[in-house]
Scaffold this motif. Sequence first.
Motif, PDB file in Angstrom:
ATOM      1  N   VAL A 118       2.625   6.881   8.956  1.00  4.76           N
ATOM      2  CA  VAL A 118       1.818   7.868   8.780  1.00  4.76           C
ATOM      3  C   VAL A 118       1.086   7.836   7.987  1.00  4.76           C
ATOM      4  CG1 VAL A 118       3.259   9.634   8.064  1.00  4.76           C
ATOM      5  CG2 VAL A 118       1.862  10.424   9.473  1.00  4.76           C
ATOM      6  N   THR A 119      -0.048   8.051   7.627  1.00  8.09           N
ATOM      7  CA  THR A 119      -1.214   8.242   6.150  1.00  8.09           C
ATOM      8  C   THR A 119      -0.989   9.551   5.761  1.00  8.09           C
ATOM      9  OG1 THR A 119      -2.590   9.003   8.264  1.00  8.09           O
ATOM     10  CG2 THR A 119      -2.643   6.083   8.261  1.00  8.09           C
ATOM     11  N   ALA A 126      -3.010  11.889   7.552  1.00  3.18           N
ATOM     12  CA  ALA A 126      -2.519  12.633   9.052  1.00  3.18           C
ATOM     13  C   ALA A 126      -1.887  14.443   8.486  1.00  3.18           C
ATOM     14  CB  ALA A 126      -1.372  12.613   9.775  1.00  3.18           C
ATOM     15  N   LEU A 127      -1.349  13.800   7.717  1.00  2.00           N
ATOM     16  CA  LEU A 127      -0.101  14.990   6.448  1.00  2.00           C
ATOM     17  C   LEU A 127      -0.796  16.333   6.263  1.00  2.00           C
ATOM     18  CD1 LEU A 127       2.294  12.753   4.605  1.00  2.00           C
ATOM     19  CD2 LEU A 127       3.289  13.806   7.341  1.00  2.00           C
ATOM     20  N   ARG A 128      -2.412  15.965   6.331  1.00  2.00           N
ATOM     21  CA  ARG A 128      -3.293  16.951   5.272  1.00  2.00           C
ATOM     22  C   ARG A 128      -3.114  17.503   6.921  1.00  2.00           C
ATOM     23  NH1 ARG A 128      -4.357  13.425   1.104  1.00  2.00           N
ATOM     24  NH2 ARG A 128      -6.543  12.080   2.224  1.00  2.00           N
ATOM     25  N   ARG A 129      -4.155  16.356   7.258  1.00  3.20           N
ATOM     26  CA  ARG A 129      -4.762  17.304   8.628  1.00  3.20           C
ATOM     27  C   ARG A 129      -3.704  17.579   9.955  1.00  3.20           C
ATOM     28  NH1 ARG A 129     -10.007  15.576  10.290  1.00  3.20           N
ATOM     29  NH2 ARG A 129     -10.787  16.357  12.313  1.00  3.20           N
ATOM     30  N   LEU A 130      -2.559  17.604  10.071  1.00  2.00           N
ATOM     31  CA  LEU A 130      -1.791  18.554  10.830  1.00  2.00           C
ATOM     32  C   LEU A 130      -1.461  18.931  11.090  1.00  2.00           C
ATOM     33  CD1 LEU A 130      -1.330  14.868  12.838  1.00  2.00           C
ATOM     34  CD2 LEU A 130      -2.772  16.153  13.934  1.00  2.00           C
ATOM     35  N   THR A 131      -0.716  20.302  11.690  1.00  2.00           N
ATOM     36  CA  THR A 131       0.381  21.062  11.709  1.00  2.00           C
ATOM     37  C   THR A 131       1.441  20.486  11.499  1.00  2.00           C
ATOM     38  OG1 THR A 131       0.039  21.792  13.794  1.00  2.00           O
ATOM     39  CG2 THR A 131      -1.791  22.686  12.248  1.00  2.00           C
ATOM     40  N   ARG A 161       0.626  -1.426   0.041  1.00  5.66           N
ATOM     41  CA  ARG A 161       0.115  -0.235  -0.606  1.00  5.66           C
ATOM     42  C   ARG A 161       0.573   1.339   0.996  1.00  5.66           C
ATOM     43  NH1 ARG A 161      -3.377  -0.356   4.894  1.00  5.66           N
ATOM     44  NH2 ARG A 161      -4.009   1.896   4.083  1.00  5.66           N
ATOM     45  N   ALA A 162       2.228   1.182   0.279  1.00  5.24           N
ATOM     46  CA  ALA A 162       3.076   2.072   0.747  1.00  5.24           C
ATOM     47  C   ALA A 162       3.231   3.140  -1.057  1.00  5.24           C
ATOM     48  CB  ALA A 162       4.007   1.957   1.490  1.00  5.24           C
ATOM     49  N   PRO A 163       2.896   4.878  -0.931  1.00  8.86           N
ATOM     50  CA  PRO A 163       3.135   4.887  -2.146  1.00  8.86           C
ATOM     51  C   PRO A 163       4.641   5.673  -2.241  1.00  8.86           C
ATOM     52  CG  PRO A 163       1.542   6.696  -0.940  1.00  8.86           C
ATOM     53  CD  PRO A 163       1.986   5.168  -0.390  1.00  8.86           C
ATOM     54  N   GLU A 164       5.158   6.706  -3.295  1.00  8.42           N
ATOM     55  CA  GLU A 164       6.110   7.242  -2.762  1.00  8.42           C
ATOM     56  C   GLU A 164       6.314   8.536  -2.104  1.00  8.42           C
ATOM     57  OE1 GLU A 164       9.573   6.429  -3.782  1.00  8.42           O
ATOM     58  OE2 GLU A 164       8.507   4.711  -4.875  1.00  8.42           O
ATOM     59  N   LEU A 174       1.226   6.034   3.776  1.00  6.17           N
ATOM     60  CA  LEU A 174       0.722   4.952   3.563  1.00  6.17           C
ATOM     61  C   LEU A 174      -1.071   5.803   3.199  1.00  6.17           C
ATOM     62  CD1 LEU A 174      -0.297   2.240   6.018  1.00  6.17           C
ATOM     63  CD2 LEU A 174       1.024   2.168   4.229  1.00  6.17           C
ATOM     64  N   GLU A 175      -1.062   5.775   1.688  1.00  5.93           N
ATOM     65  CA  GLU A 175      -2.570   6.252   1.125  1.00  5.93           C
ATOM     66  C   GLU A 175      -3.728   6.569   2.069  1.00  5.93           C
ATOM     67  OE1 GLU A 175      -3.692   9.476  -0.742  1.00  5.93           O
ATOM     68  OE2 GLU A 175      -1.529   8.491  -1.080  1.00  5.93           O
ATOM     69  N   GLU A 176      -3.853   6.827   2.860  1.00  5.17           N
ATOM     70  CA  GLU A 176      -5.242   6.943   4.094  1.00  5.17           C
ATOM     71  C   GLU A 176      -5.617   8.349   4.168  1.00  5.17           C
ATOM     72  OE1 GLU A 176      -8.335   5.104   5.781  1.00  5.17           O
ATOM     73  OE2 GLU A 176      -6.076   3.338   4.994  1.00  5.17           O
TER      74      GLU A 176
END
Length: 312
Positions: A167-168, A171-176, A130-133, A148-150
Amino acid sequence: MTSCLLLLCALGLAAAVPVARGLNRATWPDQSPVLGLWVWQCLVATVLLSCLTALALGMAAVFRTVRYHLFGSAPPDVVAAYQLASAPAWATALTLLLAAGAAWTVAVLVGHFRTVRRARGAARSRLRERAPELPVGLPAGRGPLLVLEEEYPDAWWMPGSPSRLVVTTGALRRLTASQLEAVLTHERGHARARHDWLLHLSAALAGGFPKVPVFTHFCEQTHRLVELAADDTAARQCGHVTTASALIELNQHRGVLPGESGRRLLEGRVNRLLTPPPTLRPRQRTPIVTAAALAPLLPLCIIFAPGIDALD
């Protein structure tokens, strides 16, 4: 020998039931979760050592071969002090019960860790698929990070060889940036302290002995205290408010009902971060550390006492 067996059994029962229940109700571990984990480990070690030393003494009394291996090189006065040849009938029954318990403990631990190893391998295979670049521009220096793309925000540490910090993208989009660093620091705290081994050990003992309070409470408190300890690690580096807000952001999507234990634990962690409890002072920590460190030595003192007395 009879008095040693009785003392060892009494010590094991006292540590396994009333002491474990009292420690489970104590509030000071919230002030120092690392110390709380240490005390629980010492308590469990005391119970296991009490059973192990009682088993060794009982086996020496029941089986001559074991007696020869344990006391073959001991002076005659030491052997006579234990009165192994005059063991009562109940000692045989107790020895067989302890031997069955030891065999069951080994079987439970081996079976649990085999199951964990298989599950970990399967999870690692799924993650590789499942792991992308890694996204362009992700800050460097985060260690073995796997993205992970999630949709849902989440992060966790996957032990093993090699270990991975997962880390999904949610989380990268939602968290500062500061919240993400707090979450990753929290997971690194788990990794550095090897909390996975402690969690597996407590779960295995609780699963194998579900009616023994010390093991059930050990499992419950371990799952709670490792999170508090990792929260403290993140809070020291990233701040209490930042860590608390990161916890809230990561768990808003889970939809946990207010009455569930997971929700209560999360609320307790957030409240503890926002209003940190006072840390234990040295005069409070010293007696706790001393008592915990000496407790596992009590079974050894009991079993060696007749032999030492005979040498005097």
